[in-house]
Design an enzyme around this catalytic site. Structure first.
Site: not given
Length: 339
Positions: A25, A46, A83, A88, A106, A176
């Site tokens: 972002a 946030s 996010l 999502h 995505k 991740r």
């Protein structure tokens, strides 16, 4: 040979809110909104306590410590959701119910069931929903389609596509690498080659074979290799957090091949993507300049202002969601490689 810049700029009065103080972002999407004239970034929210500092750094007028507070702001027209993947669907639905249009990072959802839910919510609320696959908005894809339609490499036979980068293993664990947040190399970067195959073929895979590596049992996938068939087209797709950066595709046809070394991240080369054509023992390179992030937000702003969805966008999103779901299920059934 070089094609001139193609930009989808506009002068929009859309007022944006951003859910999540993510790096993408700050570094990519917010600058693109401003660069493309796609509206004003009015607010950031946030849950991590970073909103005030984020807003001060980027000159955003309003900061919220709660996503619901931002969605309740009557001055916000649209939100960009940055996010973790697992959040999502929840926040797309919340945004739709608040009457906000949604551009979501995505992969937009983790399953086709979630996609059904978010599409129903957006349709009921009469708001636009788009998945932020920025590479779809680079002019190289238009040029690629022209080359394929002209028979430049004959009939498409095989596609080889890879997306890799090195992700450090640190504590606390990067989101991740957290399966509870929808992490993993497939969802983070493997989704790009999967989406490209859906765009190229207009189909979901007929057959899928998968092998995956996980750092530990039950962990997120850190490497994955997929062999798939889309009608008459075979494909080999690779992604990992364990190799130097690579984000490319090679299309092999009956009469030649096309190599796309910048297919997903042309922004790393200032927006210029290379298309290398090889046939009859000769090679040529076409360079296409485009602002994929700027084009993405400008296209979304036009959708919001005119109420007209991007042609084929929803269908491609559904093909990608279905393919990712199928690949993930196959990876779960396979004996995991590695430790």
């Amino acid at each position: 040979m070089k094609s001139g810049p193609q930009r989808g700029g506009c002068q929009s009065e859309i007022r944006w809110g951003v859910l999540g103080a993510a790096r993408i972002a700050r570094k990519a999407v917010i600058p693109a909104i401003r660069r493309a004239g796609a509206g004003e970034v009015l607010a950031i929210a946030s849950a991590s306590g970073k909103a005030e500092a984020f807003a001060a750094e980027l000159g955003i007028p309003r900061a919220y410590a709660d996503y619901d507070e931002l969605l309740a702001d009557p001055d916000i027209d649209a939100v960009y959701i940055a996010l973790p993947n697992a959040a999502h669907a929840r926040w797309i639905i919340a945004a739709a119910r608040a009457g906000k249009h949604v551009l979501c990072e995505k992969p937009v959802v983790l399953s086709t069931a979630e996609l059904d839910d978010v599409e129903d919510a957006c349709a009921t609320a009469g708001v636009q929903l788009a998945e932020a696959f920025m590479y779809r908005h680079h002019a190289q894809l238009q040029r690629l389609r022209e080359l394929l339609d002209a028979g430049t490499i004959g009939d498409l036979v095989t596609v080889e596509s890879s997306f890799h980068f090195t992700l450090a293993r640190t504590e606390p664990l990067d989101i991740r690498l957290r399966p509870d947040l929808g992490g993993g190399s497939l969802r983070d970067i493997g989704c790009y080659p999967v989406d490209l195959l859906g765009w190229l073929t207009g189909a979901e895979p007929d057959e899928v074979g998968v092998v995956a590596h996980r750092d530990r049992p039950g962990g997120a996938d850190t490497r994955m290799a997929v062999a798939a068939r889309y009608g008459d087209v075979t494909a080999n797709l690779h992604c990992s957090f364990d190799a130097p950066f690579r984000a490319e595709a090679r299309l092999i046809g009956t009469g030649g091949s096309i190599w796309l070394p910048d297919v997903f991240r042309a922004d790393n080369r200032g927006g210029t993507a290379r298309i290398q054509i090889e046939r009859d023992g000769e090679s040529s390179v076409v360079e296409v300049e485009s602002d994929q992030y700027g084009n993405q937000v400008a296209a979304f702003a036009r959708r919001v202002e005119h109420g007209v969805p991007e042609p084929g966008g929803a269908a491609l999103t559904r093909r990608t969601a279905a393919a990712l779901e199928r690949i993930e299920a196959a990876a779960a059934r396979a004996v995991p490689a590695g430790r």
